[in-house]
Design an enzyme around this catalytic site. Sequence first.
Site, mmCIF file in Angstrom:
data_model
loop_
_atom_site.group_PDB
_atom_site.id
_atom_site.type_symbol
_atom_site.label_atom_id
_atom_site.label_comp_id
_atom_site.label_asym_id
_atom_site.label_seq_id
_atom_site.Cartn_x
_atom_site.Cartn_y
_atom_site.Cartn_z
ATOM 1 N N CYS A 196 -3.713 12.645 13.300
ATOM 2 C CA CYS A 196 -5.128 10.895 13.619
ATOM 3 C C CYS A 196 -4.779 10.288 14.503
ATOM 4 O O CYS A 196 -4.310 10.564 15.397
ATOM 5 C CB CYS A 196 -4.843 10.187 12.129
ATOM 6 S SG CYS A 196 -2.756 9.746 12.907
ATOM 7 N N LYS A 223 0.951 -1.088 0.298
ATOM 8 C CA LYS A 223 -0.237 0.238 -0.321
ATOM 9 C C LYS A 223 0.549 1.585 -0.120
ATOM 10 O O LYS A 223 0.462 2.002 -0.534
ATOM 11 C CB LYS A 223 -0.902 0.467 1.446
ATOM 12 C CG LYS A 223 -1.496 2.131 1.372
ATOM 13 C CD LYS A 223 -2.334 1.072 2.825
ATOM 14 C CE LYS A 223 -1.291 1.627 4.523
ATOM 15 N NZ LYS A 223 -0.489 2.752 4.306
ATOM 16 N N ASN A 224 1.405 1.273 1.077
ATOM 17 C CA ASN A 224 2.719 2.849 0.759
ATOM 18 C C ASN A 224 3.739 2.661 -0.230
ATOM 19 O O ASN A 224 4.302 3.505 -0.598
ATOM 20 C CB ASN A 224 3.755 2.244 2.147
ATOM 21 C CG ASN A 224 2.467 2.445 3.259
ATOM 22 O OD1 ASN A 224 1.347 2.868 3.504
ATOM 23 N ND2 ASN A 224 3.318 2.362 4.547
ATOM 24 N N ARG A 265 0.716 14.620 13.596
ATOM 25 C CA ARG A 265 1.427 13.850 11.585
ATOM 26 C C ARG A 265 1.178 15.435 11.383
ATOM 27 O O ARG A 265 0.592 15.601 10.479
ATOM 28 C CB ARG A 265 0.061 13.593 11.644
ATOM 29 C CG ARG A 265 -0.240 11.640 11.665
ATOM 30 C CD ARG A 265 0.784 10.941 11.748
ATOM 31 N NE ARG A 265 1.322 10.384 10.956
ATOM 32 C CZ ARG A 265 0.774 9.413 9.989
ATOM 33 N NH1 ARG A 265 -0.283 8.732 10.915
ATOM 34 N NH2 ARG A 265 1.257 8.996 8.612
HETATM 35 C C1 EPZ Z 1 5.117 6.858 6.074
HETATM 36 O O1 EPZ Z 1 3.991 8.679 6.914
HETATM 37 C C2 EPZ Z 1 3.418 5.734 6.644
HETATM 38 N N1 EPZ Z 1 2.927 5.852 5.463
HETATM 39 C C3 EPZ Z 1 4.257 5.068 7.759
HETATM 40 O O2 EPZ Z 1 2.742 4.528 7.393
HETATM 41 C C4 EPZ Z 1 4.450 4.696 8.172
HETATM 42 O O3 EPZ Z 1 4.006 4.560 10.324
HETATM 43 C C5 EPZ Z 1 5.509 6.406 8.666
HETATM 44 O O4 EPZ Z 1 5.845 6.570 7.294
HETATM 45 C C6 EPZ Z 1 7.084 5.650 9.107
HETATM 46 O O5 EPZ Z 1 7.138 4.787 8.668
HETATM 47 C C7 EPZ Z 1 2.616 6.028 4.208
HETATM 48 O O6 EPZ Z 1 3.798 5.242 3.486
HETATM 49 C C8 EPZ Z 1 1.598 6.428 3.392
HETATM 50 P P1 EPZ Z 1 7.220 10.274 8.159
HETATM 51 P P2 EPZ Z 1 4.625 9.595 6.834
HETATM 52 O O7 EPZ Z 1 7.444 11.217 7.401
HETATM 53 O O8 EPZ Z 1 4.827 9.904 5.668
HETATM 54 C C9 EPZ Z 1 7.562 13.614 11.313
HETATM 55 C C10 EPZ Z 1 0.860 2.899 7.966
HETATM 56 O O9 EPZ Z 1 0.444 2.069 9.084
HETATM 57 N N2 EPZ Z 1 7.189 14.279 10.933
HETATM 58 O O10 EPZ Z 1 8.054 9.128 7.832
HETATM 59 O O11 EPZ Z 1 2.945 10.266 7.678
HETATM 60 C C11 EPZ Z 1 6.215 13.000 12.137
HETATM 61 O O12 EPZ Z 1 5.506 12.927 13.074
HETATM 62 C C12 EPZ Z 1 0.953 4.223 8.190
HETATM 63 O O13 EPZ Z 1 0.432 2.397 6.774
HETATM 64 C C13 EPZ Z 1 7.585 15.494 11.541
HETATM 65 O O14 EPZ Z 1 7.459 16.719 12.114
HETATM 66 O O15 EPZ Z 1 5.204 9.356 8.343
HETATM 67 C C14 EPZ Z 1 6.537 11.681 12.084
HETATM 68 O O16 EPZ Z 1 7.311 11.455 14.228
HETATM 69 C C15 EPZ Z 1 0.758 4.408 9.165
HETATM 70 N N3 EPZ Z 1 7.294 16.834 10.161
HETATM 71 C C16 EPZ Z 1 7.811 11.574 11.460
HETATM 72 O O17 EPZ Z 1 8.409 12.251 11.931
HETATM 73 C C17 EPZ Z 1 6.708 16.006 8.450
HETATM 74 O O18 EPZ Z 1 6.797 17.520 7.627
HETATM 75 C C18 EPZ Z 1 8.366 10.197 10.214
HETATM 76 O O19 EPZ Z 1 6.484 10.464 9.795
HETATM 77 C C19 EPZ Z 1 6.884 15.209 8.496
HETATM 78 C C20 EPZ Z 1 7.107 14.572 9.739
#
Ligand code: EPZ
Length: 420
Positions: free
Chosen positions: A116, A22-23, A121
């Site tokens: 969420c 999916k991702n 997020r």
């Molecule tokens: C991706 O989400 C995945 N989703 C998530 O999977 C997964 O848990 C996550 O990466 C971490 O591996 C998809 O790929 C569609 P991040 P994403 O940006 O990209 C912080 C599932 O179950 N952050 O890597 O949204 C954030 O808060 C889902 O399939 C900022 O601070 O995650 C987090 O603490 C759930 N500012 C960390 O970085 C930003 O602009 C990692 O988030 C972006 C992120």
Amino acid sequence: MYSLEIEGGCSLFGEIDISGSKNSALPLIASTILAKNKICISNVPDVADIKTLIRLLTMLGGEASFSENTLYIDTSNLSKTKAVYDIVRTMRASILVLAPLLARFGYCEVSLPGGCAIGSRPVDLHLKALQKMGAEITIEEGYIKAKAPKGLLGTEITFKKKTVTGTENIVMAASLAQGTTILKNCATEPEVMQLCEVLQSAGVEIEGIGTETLKIVGSCGKLLNFPDIEVIPDRIEAGTYLCVGAITNSEITINRVNPNHLSSVLEKFQEMGFRLDTQTNSITIFPNYNIQPVQIVTAEYPLFPTDMQAQFVALATQANGISQVEERLFENRFMHVNELQRLGAKIEIEKNRVYIYGKSNLNGADVMATDLRASSALVLAGLVARGKTKVHRIYHLDRGYEKLEEKLTALGAKVRRVQN
Ligand code: EPZ
């Protein structure tokens, strides 16, 4: 609303095929906004999040047909540039259309995804990077309004934190930018790699694929000619089904996987005393009658994935000893703990760490799914709990697990979907 009714205590046996990721499919579908040709994407999982993104692209003027896990998508008539709240709030990854729309049209409005169940997020890293590429970004009435009338400009960007969809968004922006972009501290997940490989095959010069530093030479706004795409296997679904075997002490084989994408997860199974037989595209897990406790800290790829944390908390309830799991990526990703405690699990939460006291005998009960991976942890616990467990609000599961009941039933589990 639907629930999943599970009769626990069965030992399972057999093999199942893992679906496409999916991702990986989500950023790939968003990247078709950068294409000038009609694209065929195969091995696309038939799950709710995918259908939501397809719906968003058709709302923007794209044409799509999706059946038998194959998606044909043509964005040549794409004309609208507003991703509305109603869609984005149901699927945060809709933020992935922000950069492609801005790169192609020079303007777009995308609803702020909002938080969420697992955390706030934020998307600040996405927005800061686009501003560095020359975009003017304002937030008005809950919408990100982005302008780059003269196109985006290549530059050097270092992400303050590793962000998966942030890296994916900016890789797509850089692919159509004027000049070269150097991205540092990139996420290196297999899903990010596949997006880079597809864009490279579409004619974008990209160096450093799979590393934390990417060098991307933009096409100066020219749309790209995409190849046919086959989505990589879903490493999180794969890890989840290995947990199905582990928690029920069964021998099960998962096919159509890439074991290299889940090395850190396989290591944890082995630490807990499970024997694995790993082949090129399949993994078999064997029964283990003395599950050892485990220490887990979630981190960015290739370390232990946060998306497998909830499943291992459920598994650790069956270990003989005290396990410790620390969640370092999200601030509220222990929603499954209270529900597991309803089934009899002995778990203590201390800030971003949980201690799981095993082995605890679980008893079936009604439990509530809260997010995609937490709900899979409840299904795992239900498979081992004595009696019947009813997992409510399984629309969370339907977002990311294709044919869940069919796959579990094929392994001998007693599960059925019931309407509340
Ligand atoms: C991706 O989400 C995945 N989703 C998530 O999977 C997964 O848990 C996550 O990466 C971490 O591996 C998809 O790929 C569609 P991040 P994403 O940006 O990209 C912080 C599932 O179950 N952050 O890597 O949204 C954030 O808060 C889902 O399939 C900022 O601070 O995650 C987090 O603490 C759930 N500012 C960390 O970085 C930003 O602009 C990692 O988030 C972006 C992120």
